[in-house]
Scaffold this active site. Structure first.
Site, PDB file in Angstrom:
ATOM      1  NE  ARG A 189     -17.639  36.103  20.506  1.00  0.00           N
ATOM      2  CZ  ARG A 189     -16.591  36.685  19.933  1.00  0.00           C
ATOM      3  NH1 ARG A 189     -16.784  37.616  19.001  1.00  0.00           N
ATOM      4  NH2 ARG A 189     -15.376  36.347  20.278  1.00  0.00           N
ATOM      5  CE  LYS A 235     -11.374  34.363  19.313  1.00  0.00           C
ATOM      6  NZ  LYS A 235     -10.767  35.577  18.688  1.00  0.00           N
ATOM      7  CE1 TYR A 285     -14.174  37.915  12.703  1.00  0.00           C
ATOM      8  CE2 TYR A 285     -15.529  37.015  14.470  1.00  0.00           C
ATOM      9  CZ  TYR A 285     -15.293  37.984  13.509  1.00  0.00           C
ATOM     10  OH  TYR A 285     -16.175  39.021  13.361  1.00  0.00           O
ATOM     11  CG  HIS A 339      -7.707  36.595  14.487  1.00  0.00           C
ATOM     12  ND1 HIS A 339      -7.821  37.850  13.924  1.00  0.00           N
ATOM     13  CD2 HIS A 339      -8.888  36.334  15.093  1.00  0.00           C
ATOM     14  CE1 HIS A 339      -9.030  38.334  14.189  1.00  0.00           C
ATOM     15  NE2 HIS A 339      -9.690  37.433  14.888  1.00  0.00           N
ATOM     16  CD  GLU A 361      -9.453  36.476  10.520  1.00  0.00           C
ATOM     17  OE1 GLU A 361      -8.419  35.790  10.572  1.00  0.00           O
ATOM     18  OE2 GLU A 361     -10.588  36.015  10.791  1.00  0.00           O
ATOM     19  CG  ASP A 403      -8.286  38.374  18.277  1.00  0.00           C
ATOM     20  OD1 ASP A 403      -7.961  37.521  19.121  1.00  0.00           O
ATOM     21  OD2 ASP A 403      -9.432  38.823  18.182  1.00  0.00           O
TER      22      ASP A 403
END
Length: 369
Positions: A15, A74, A93, A95, A117, A268
């Site tokens: 991605r 990520k 993101y 996490h 998120e 995650d």
């Protein structure tokens, strides 16, 4: 503002944080965009596509050195940490509740980090929802594969066939992931049960599926009973920004069939199965007590084209707000972005992260003053 979008380097992560169309929109709004060479190749976007959209192509070091805001997909991994300059804006993101080394780096370098998120509106989690939909659907598809004998499973066809029983799929959590997992599992023809702590959510699920799947209140007793019959267990529990609770313990695996499959979509955030640990698309599964575990931490990465388009559609608007106003003004103006702020000026501003590591917490509003 100067925005940089590096190439993702996590294993089997194709991605990209910005599409050429996104770049065009940023440039049209007066911003400068750096794109790392080859950043979009995994989803069919060439360097020429980005150049034609107005981007400046650069290597990773130059991109990080010149950019005020980094847009990724990520969370940064350890080999990327040294690229970050103090007070850089990071929009991706994160996490963090499952990643103390990254949390420590962001705090130490006073990174202004906004996590996709945890951006939250009254309607839900707009930047997480597209990937949750994809991960939920993939969870059922992957479980249908890994329960096959050739992949180490018990050898069950989830749909069954005339004269044979359907495979039993148990889904822990009735949110976006759980709902999408149920849609695909039911479409395959499996016998599906969803457990959730929210009675209203269970009633909603019951209605939209026309009572064709089972719904149960998520209690310890109900989970244990379901494990005995399950061919597949999908962990779909989410506490936004916080570590996922362990709903299935190590000793519970002895209740499960040999060759049954666990797919932990919550990995995650640390995973909701005690025996879960993150895997990659290169080596997606491992076995504990005869139960196959699938715990890929970037599940949507295997359908990178669909995932990139879904993700960037949801993150672009908030990214433009940050680029126009800066983190402080954007967060004070938009409560959704305020919820997304995880670290700022050396402080942890999301309670779920501070609780995970017993670190000091500063409310976002206070940190921005």
């Amino acid at each position: 503002m100067i925005i940089g979008c590096p190439k993702e380097i996590k294993v089997q992560e194709y991605r990209v944080g910005l599409t050429p169309a996104n770049v065009h929109t940023y440039v049209e709004n007066g911003h400068t965009v750096y794109i790392e060479h080859g950043a979009g190749a995994g989803v069919g976007f060439s360097d020429e596509d980005y150049k034609n959209a107005g981007a400046i192509l650069a290597d990773k070091a130059e991109l990080f050195a010149k950019s005020e805001m980094i847009v990724k997909v990520k969370e940064p991994i350890e080999e990327e940490y040294h690229y970050f300059r103090e007070n850089t804006i990071l929009y991706t993101y994160l996490h963090l509740a499952a990643d103390k080394p990254l949390t420590d780096m962001l705090v130490e370098k006073k990174i202004q980090s906004i996590a996709y998120e945890t951006i939250k509106t009254p309607q839900g989690l707009p930047c997480l929802a597209p990937m949750s939909m994809i991960a939920g659907r993939l969870a059922s598809l992957e479980s249908a594969k890994f329960i096959q004998k050739t992949f180490g499973g018990e050898g069950v066809l989830l749909s069954g066939t005339a004269g044979t029983p359907k495979g039993k799929v148990v889904i822990l959590g009735g949110g976006v992931v759980g709902l999408n997992a149920a849609q695909i599992a039911m479409g395959i023809g499996a016998d599906v049960t969803i457990l959730d702590i929210n009675a209203a959510r269970l009633a909603y699920i019951d209605q939209i599926f026309d009572m064709r799947i089972k719904t149960l209140t998520s209690t310890r007793g109900n989970i244990l009973e379901c494990l005995k019959e399950a061919d597949v267990v999908i962990g779909a529990v989410l506490i936004p920004g916080a570590k996922a609770p362990h709903l299935v313990r190590r000793e519970d695996l002895k209740l499960m069939k040999k060759g049954s499959v666990i797919v932990d979509v919550a990995i995650d955030q640390g995973g909701c199965i005690e025996t879960s640990h993150a895997t990659t698309h290169n080596e997606p599964t491992y076995e504990v007590d005869g139960v196959v575990h699938y715990c890929v931490a970037n599940m949507p990465g295997c359908v990178a084209r669909t995932s990139t388009l879904g993700l960037t559609d949801s993150t672009l608007g908030y990214g433009l707000e940050i680029a126009k106003l800066g983190v402080k003004e954007a967060c004070l103006k938009d409560n959704a972005l305020l919820c997304g702020l995880n670290t700022y000026n050396g402080k942890i501003t999301f309670k779920g992260v501070s609780d995970a590591f017993d670190m000091p917490y500063t409310p976002a509003e206070e940190a921005l003053q």
